[in-house]
Motif scaffolding. Structure first.
Motif, PDB file in Angstrom:
ATOM      1  N   ALA A 149       0.815  -1.213   0.000  1.00  0.00           N
ATOM      2  CA  ALA A 149       0.000   0.000   0.000  1.00  0.00           C
ATOM      3  C   ALA A 149       0.852   1.268   0.000  1.00  0.00           C
ATOM      4  O   ALA A 149       0.383   2.342  -0.403  1.00  0.00           O
ATOM      5  CB  ALA A 149      -0.934   0.002   1.212  1.00  0.00           C
ATOM      6  N   ASN A 150       2.105   1.144   0.433  1.00  0.00           N
ATOM      7  CA  ASN A 150       2.982   2.313   0.502  1.00  0.00           C
ATOM      8  C   ASN A 150       4.014   2.363  -0.624  1.00  0.00           C
ATOM      9  O   ASN A 150       4.892   3.234  -0.610  1.00  0.00           O
ATOM     10  CB  ASN A 150       3.715   2.329   1.848  1.00  0.00           C
ATOM     11  N   HIS A 151       3.912   1.489  -1.599  1.00  0.00           N
ATOM     12  CA  HIS A 151       4.921   1.447  -2.649  1.00  0.00           C
ATOM     13  C   HIS A 151       4.891   2.685  -3.537  1.00  0.00           C
ATOM     14  O   HIS A 151       5.949   3.217  -3.919  1.00  0.00           O
ATOM     15  CB  HIS A 151       4.771   0.173  -3.474  1.00  0.00           C
ATOM     16  N   ASP A 152       3.711   3.167  -3.888  1.00  0.00           N
ATOM     17  CA  ASP A 152       3.635   4.388  -4.696  1.00  0.00           C
ATOM     18  C   ASP A 152       4.201   5.573  -3.922  1.00  0.00           C
ATOM     19  O   ASP A 152       4.851   6.455  -4.513  1.00  0.00           O
ATOM     20  CB  ASP A 152       2.194   4.668  -5.123  1.00  0.00           C
ATOM     21  N   PHE A 153       3.949   5.619  -2.635  1.00  0.00           N
ATOM     22  CA  PHE A 153       4.497   6.668  -1.787  1.00  0.00           C
ATOM     23  C   PHE A 153       6.023   6.666  -1.846  1.00  0.00           C
ATOM     24  O   PHE A 153       6.658   7.714  -2.007  1.00  0.00           O
ATOM     25  CB  PHE A 153       4.007   6.460  -0.349  1.00  0.00           C
ATOM     26  N   LEU A 154       6.625   5.478  -1.771  1.00  0.00           N
ATOM     27  CA  LEU A 154       8.086   5.392  -1.833  1.00  0.00           C
ATOM     28  C   LEU A 154       8.606   5.787  -3.207  1.00  0.00           C
ATOM     29  O   LEU A 154       9.653   6.436  -3.319  1.00  0.00           O
ATOM     30  CB  LEU A 154       8.546   3.974  -1.481  1.00  0.00           C
ATOM     31  N   ARG A 155       7.900   5.407  -4.251  1.00  0.00           N
ATOM     32  CA  ARG A 155       8.328   5.812  -5.595  1.00  0.00           C
ATOM     33  C   ARG A 155       8.332   7.328  -5.714  1.00  0.00           C
ATOM     34  O   ARG A 155       9.234   7.918  -6.327  1.00  0.00           O
ATOM     35  CB  ARG A 155       7.417   5.185  -6.651  1.00  0.00           C
ATOM     36  N   ASP A 156       7.337   7.967  -5.114  1.00  0.00           N
ATOM     37  CA  ASP A 156       7.283   9.430  -5.150  1.00  0.00           C
ATOM     38  C   ASP A 156       8.472  10.052  -4.426  1.00  0.00           C
ATOM     39  O   ASP A 156       8.897  11.166  -4.762  1.00  0.00           O
ATOM     40  CB  ASP A 156       5.978   9.932  -4.516  1.00  0.00           C
ATOM     41  N   LEU A 157       9.015   9.346  -3.430  1.00  0.00           N
ATOM     42  CA  LEU A 157      10.183   9.836  -2.708  1.00  0.00           C
ATOM     43  C   LEU A 157      11.483   9.558  -3.454  1.00  0.00           C
ATOM     44  O   LEU A 157      12.537  10.052  -3.051  1.00  0.00           O
ATOM     45  CB  LEU A 157      10.258   9.198  -1.316  1.00  0.00           C
ATOM     46  N   GLY A 158      11.407   8.751  -4.507  1.00  0.00           N
ATOM     47  CA  GLY A 158      12.604   8.434  -5.274  1.00  0.00           C
ATOM     48  C   GLY A 158      13.212   7.089  -4.962  1.00  0.00           C
ATOM     49  O   GLY A 158      14.334   6.797  -5.408  1.00  0.00           O
ATOM     50  N   ALA A 159      12.499   6.247  -4.206  1.00  0.00           N
ATOM     51  CA  ALA A 159      13.007   4.926  -3.824  1.00  0.00           C
ATOM     52  C   ALA A 159      12.399   3.840  -4.705  1.00  0.00           C
ATOM     53  O   ALA A 159      11.369   4.043  -5.362  1.00  0.00           O
ATOM     54  CB  ALA A 159      12.692   4.638  -2.363  1.00  0.00           C
ATOM     55  N   GLU A 160      13.049   2.671  -4.701  1.00  0.00           N
ATOM     56  CA  GLU A 160      12.535   1.475  -5.361  1.00  0.00           C
ATOM     57  C   GLU A 160      11.948   0.579  -4.276  1.00  0.00           C
ATOM     58  O   GLU A 160      12.683   0.079  -3.416  1.00  0.00           O
ATOM     59  CB  GLU A 160      13.652   0.754  -6.103  1.00  0.00           C
ATOM     60  N   PRO A 161      10.637   0.379  -4.258  1.00  0.00           N
ATOM     61  CA  PRO A 161      10.014  -0.358  -3.157  1.00  0.00           C
ATOM     62  C   PRO A 161      10.090  -1.867  -3.316  1.00  0.00           C
ATOM     63  O   PRO A 161      10.067  -2.399  -4.432  1.00  0.00           O
ATOM     64  CB  PRO A 161       8.559   0.103  -3.205  1.00  0.00           C
ATOM     65  N   VAL A 162      10.176  -2.552  -2.167  1.00  0.00           N
ATOM     66  CA  VAL A 162      10.036  -4.003  -2.100  1.00  0.00           C
ATOM     67  C   VAL A 162       9.161  -4.310  -0.885  1.00  0.00           C
ATOM     68  O   VAL A 162       9.174  -3.575   0.110  1.00  0.00           O
ATOM     69  CB  VAL A 162      11.388  -4.734  -1.964  1.00  0.00           C
ATOM     70  N   ALA A 163       8.411  -5.397  -0.984  1.00  0.00           N
ATOM     71  CA  ALA A 163       7.549  -5.791   0.135  1.00  0.00           C
ATOM     72  C   ALA A 163       8.373  -6.501   1.197  1.00  0.00           C
ATOM     73  O   ALA A 163       9.200  -7.365   0.880  1.00  0.00           O
ATOM     74  CB  ALA A 163       6.429  -6.698  -0.355  1.00  0.00           C
ATOM     75  N   TYR A 164       8.159  -6.127   2.443  1.00  0.00           N
ATOM     76  CA  TYR A 164       8.832  -6.830   3.523  1.00  0.00           C
ATOM     77  C   TYR A 164       8.136  -8.163   3.786  1.00  0.00           C
ATOM     78  O   TYR A 164       7.051  -8.426   3.276  1.00  0.00           O
ATOM     79  CB  TYR A 164       8.882  -5.980   4.787  1.00  0.00           C
ATOM     80  N   GLY A 165       8.770  -9.008   4.569  1.00  0.00           N
ATOM     81  CA  GLY A 165       8.183 -10.304   4.882  1.00  0.00           C
ATOM     82  C   GLY A 165       8.936 -11.438   4.216  1.00  0.00           C
ATOM     83  O   GLY A 165      10.086 -11.282   3.785  1.00  0.00           O
ATOM     84  N   PRO A 166       8.331 -12.616   4.106  1.00  0.00           N
ATOM     85  CA  PRO A 166       9.002 -13.778   3.509  1.00  0.00           C
ATOM     86  C   PRO A 166       9.535 -13.480   2.121  1.00  0.00           C
ATOM     87  O   PRO A 166       8.869 -12.834   1.306  1.00  0.00           O
ATOM     88  CB  PRO A 166       7.879 -14.832   3.462  1.00  0.00           C
ATOM     89  N   GLY A 167      10.743 -13.935   1.870  1.00  0.00           N
ATOM     90  CA  GLY A 167      11.341 -13.744   0.558  1.00  0.00           C
ATOM     91  C   GLY A 167      11.954 -12.377   0.333  1.00  0.00           C
ATOM     92  O   GLY A 167      12.308 -12.038  -0.806  1.00  0.00           O
ATOM     93  N   LEU A 168      12.123 -11.584   1.399  1.00  0.00           N
ATOM     94  CA  LEU A 168      12.634 -10.231   1.232  1.00  0.00           C
ATOM     95  C   LEU A 168      14.006 -10.221   0.561  1.00  0.00           C
ATOM     96  O   LEU A 168      14.257  -9.428  -0.357  1.00  0.00           O
ATOM     97  CB  LEU A 168      12.704  -9.519   2.587  1.00  0.00           C
ATOM     98  N   ALA A 169      14.902 -11.086   1.003  1.00  0.00           N
ATOM     99  CA  ALA A 169      16.250 -11.103   0.421  1.00  0.00           C
ATOM    100  C   ALA A 169      16.198 -11.361  -1.085  1.00  0.00           C
ATOM    101  O   ALA A 169      16.914 -10.717  -1.864  1.00  0.00           O
ATOM    102  CB  ALA A 169      17.112 -12.157   1.120  1.00  0.00           C
ATOM    103  N   ASP A 170      15.339 -12.286  -1.486  1.00  0.00           N
ATOM    104  CA  ASP A 170      15.220 -12.582  -2.920  1.00  0.00           C
ATOM    105  C   ASP A 170      14.659 -11.390  -3.690  1.00  0.00           C
ATOM    106  O   ASP A 170      15.100 -11.091  -4.811  1.00  0.00           O
ATOM    107  CB  ASP A 170      14.324 -13.802  -3.131  1.00  0.00           C
TER     108      ASP A 170
END
Length: 304
Positions: free
Chosen positions: A175-196
C-alpha cells in the motif's frame, strides 16, 4: 505527569515559569512532535538509564519562538523561530508545555518551508535518519537498503539519501509502494522472501543497510550486505555484535540546521498525519502506540 504510568496519567496543569540557565533560551512552544519514546519514557521504560523528576513534562520534539535568553546564549534572539530535539540528561521539563528552557546546542532555526507542525515532527526522526546515514558514510554511488522506508524515520532517511544521489531500495507494505516511488526509492515488500526480492533489484547485494525495525530485518541485511560494517540499526542492539552499528540519536543543532537546509531547498518534507490540541495528548499517544499512522502526530499548543 505526577508519576510513571500510562496514558491515564497525563493531565493539564499549571507550573511555574521555567528557569533559564546560562547557555539556554526560553522557547514559546507552537507545536510539539509525538514519538513512541514519549509514552515509553512516561511508563518507566527508560528508568534504568535516565533519572526522572516529577511532575514530568513529556516531549522531546518542539518548534517555537524564542521568548528570552539566559546568560551567555547569543546564538538566538527573542523572536527567532526555532526547532529542536530537546532530550536532556534527566526527564522533567519536556516540550508538551507552553514554554520550555532549552540549551542552544539542541536548537536550529526553523525551516522556512515547513509549517510549525512539520517542523515539530522533524527533529528526533530527522536526526535519527541523518545520524544513521552518517555513521557509515552513506551517499553518492551507494545502493542503500532502508527498512520501514515509509515510516516516520525511514521516509526522512529515504529523502536524505536521494538528496545525496544514493540509490534507495525501501521495504514497505504494498500500500505504501507508490508513496516510496514518489520519494525516489525502489520499493520491495517486507516479509518472507525479502532477500530474494532485493536481489531482483540488486543482484550483487547492497552497500549499506539502515534498519528502523529490528529483528529479522537485521539478519536479512547481513545476508545482503557486501560488508557488515555498513549495517546500522536504531532498533536492534545485535547490529553491533554482527559487525555493524547501533545508533541512539543525539541532540545536534548542526544536524538540525542541515535538515532545515534540505527542507528549504525543497529536497525534504515531513508528512503530518494529524495535529491535535495539547489537551488531547493521551489520544495522540494512543494513536501513536497503535503504529498505523504513516505520517507524524503533532500537538498544537495554540489550540490547547
Amino acid at each position: 505527569m505526577p508519576a510513571y504510568g500510562g496514558f491515564e496519567r497525563l493531565a493539564l496543569t499549571d507550573l511555574p515559569e521555567p528557569k533559564v540557565a546560562p547557555g539556554e533560551v526560553l522557547v514559546r512552544v507552537e507545536a510539539a512532535g509525538v514519538n513512541p519514546v514519549d509514552w515509553k519514557l512516561a511508563a518507566g521504560g527508560l528508568d534504568p538509564i535516565m533519572v526522572a523528576h516529577f511532575p514530568m513534562i513529556p516531549g522531546w520534539d518542539i518548534a517555537g519562538v524564542v521568548a528570552g535568553n539566559g546568560l551567555d546564549s547569543p546564538e538566538f534572539a527573542p523572536g527567532d523561530e526555532v526547532f529542536g530535539y530537546i532530550r536532556k540528561d534527566s526527564a522533567e521539563h519536556g516540550g508538551y508545555a507552553e514554554r520550555v528552557a532549552v540549551p542552544v546546542r539542541m536548537l536550529a532555526r526553523k525551516p522556512r518551508a515547513l509549517s510549525w507542525a512539520q517542523a515539530a515532527g522533524l527533529p528526533l526522526a530527522g536526526l535519527t535518519a541523518l545520524q544513521a546515514a552518517d555513521r557509515v558514510g552513506a551517499g553518492a554511488g551507494d545502493t542503500v537498503l532502508v527498512h520501514a522506508a515509509a515510516g516516520g524515520v525511514g521516509s526522512l532517511a529515504t529523502q536524505i539519501l536521494v538528496a545525496r544521489d544514493a540509490r534507495v531500495i525501501g521495504t514497505a507494505s504494498p500500500a505504501n509502494h507508490d508513496f516510496l516511488r514518489d520519494l525516489g526509492a525502489e520499493p520491495v515488500a517486507y516479509g518472507p522472501g525479502l532477500a530474494d526480492h532485493v536481489r531482483e533489484l540488486a543482484p550483487d547485494g547492497v552497500d549499506v543497510a539502515l534498519d528502523f525495525v529490528g529483528g529479522e530485518s537485521v539478519d536479512v541485511s547481513v545476508e545482503l550486505l557486501r560488508t557488515p560494517e555498513r549495517l546500522v540499526s536504531v532498533a536492534d542492539h545485535r547490529a553491533a555484535a554482527l559487525g555493524g552499528h547501533y545508533v541512539w540519536v543525539r541532540p545536534d543543532g548542526e544536524g538540525l540546521a542541515a535538515l532545515a537546509a534540505l527542507a528549504d531547498e525543497g529536497r525534504l518534507t515531513v508528512f503530518v498525519e494529524k495535529v491535535l490540541p495539547l489537551r488531547e495528548a493521551a489520544e495522540a499517544w494512543r494513536l501513536n502506540s497503535e503504529g498505523h499512522t504513516r505520517g507524524k502526530l503533532v500537538l498544537s499548543l495554540g489550540e490547547s
